[in-house]
Design a protein around this motif. Sequence first.
Motif, PDB file in Angstrom:
ATOM      1  N   THR A  64      -6.910   2.447   4.152  1.00 56.75           N
ATOM      2  CA  THR A  64      -5.952   1.348   4.228  1.00 56.75           C
ATOM      3  C   THR A  64      -6.654   0.079   3.755  1.00 56.75           C
ATOM      4  N   LEU A  69      -0.199  -3.868   2.585  1.00 54.96           N
ATOM      5  CA  LEU A  69       0.224  -2.503   2.824  1.00 54.96           C
ATOM      6  C   LEU A  69      -0.363  -1.556   1.785  1.00 54.96           C
ATOM      7  N   SER A  94       0.220   1.811   6.753  1.00 57.36           N
ATOM      8  CA  SER A  94      -0.778   0.930   7.345  1.00 57.36           C
ATOM      9  C   SER A  94      -1.707   1.766   8.212  1.00 57.36           C
TER      10      SER A  94
END
Length: 441
Positions: free
Chosen positions: A382, A387, A411
């Motif tokens: 991530t 995002l 996420s």
Amino acid sequence: MRFSARLSGVALVCALALAGCGDRPSDDAGSDAGPGHGTESDQTSGEASDEATAGTEIPDGFPLTAGMGGPDDTIATSRSGTGLRDLRVCDTAPLRGLGIRDRMVADNSGGESADTRELVLLGNPDEATVVAEAFADLSACATSSSGGAGKGDLETVTEVRESPFGPAPAATLVQTYRFDGEPGPGATVVHVVPVGAALLVTSTYGEWRGAGLEEGVAETVDTLDETVAALDMFDDGSPPSPEASEETSPDTGPTESETVSADVPAIPEDFPLAVRLPDAGGDFEVAEPSADGDGIGDVEMCGRLAWPIDGSAGGTRRLVTGAHGPEYSDGRELIVHADAEVAANAMAAIRQAATDCRSVENQVWTVLDRDTGHDTVTMGLTYRDGLGSSVFQVTRVGSARLMVHTYGEGSLESLPDQADDVTRTTEKILPAMCVFTKTGC
């Protein structure tokens, strides 16, 4: 790069390049790059060393990032990573599968722009000419694919122009986009410059359109002046021979039967690698399983190559497939080694990378514990600045390793559910991998 109009072409690339699609690295990103990872701040050092090594390798101080970003930006370079290996023009990928002596890549992508440069040093000027000609000899073309959400069909129109940096095979390519027949925002400018055995390829995307397009093209030329001038160090004064080396041509190379040991098991024709992929059409593009597709690409964790690690004793066989659409990609890659020990050693390298890497620049790596009943490593990626989430699950059964990878607009909090879904896909494929064991599963 969170720009929906280009997601069908770049969301998958962002997931594979693993350089993050958010903000560029901070000023200290290159401070611990180590040997072979130069930055603009050290371009003035080691001049004597630069002269001594320019013929056989790219000097650490080569100004590949000159003109990228703002005056105060420090942009790291790397000797590995995806770079522009996956760059596709007119349904070709000229930088795939090259035999190179050295390479240097730099990326400065974020927001609604992207700027990537790759410098490769090939065996001789003939080989650099052959690869440059793969770009310069293209005719104007238009290729279609699925557009972003609500954008319908995406058509990429490529125009091949003379290069401001020298005669052919140097070339400039300008790509513009149409959505359902209507002009779309932005354009990509690709510069290809061979000098001696070196080849510089750059790709710059900007929000240029209409009358502003030519101004944008001119801007890319201005920002490359210093980098192109530095290519003179690779020019030994010898012109390419009339017959360039076929060994490096993107359209030639050894066949699998010539490079893979007979000890490497064959992959069954009905191997179910594409299970659970979406149907082609609409928003989704699906690649049929094949041995020579692009596959998942290089997966780097904190500067360490974790996948594919396929240059092992005896060679390998491979099968790849995948799908991508708006804010989504799903890739699978099967690699079969000569024996289980070789495959286990490759797994150990992945496991070590997962153990050692937690964060780098804007990336956050997370180890996800998932049980498939076999030797499995699952990792999540991530970003701190936006995002975007990827799950990479590698599983070994006998002498074969399977990578299942998905990317979406997730996420850190959504990684467990994403990993569960990847595991369900892996478990559907694993029974077919028992053929790569001596005694069965």
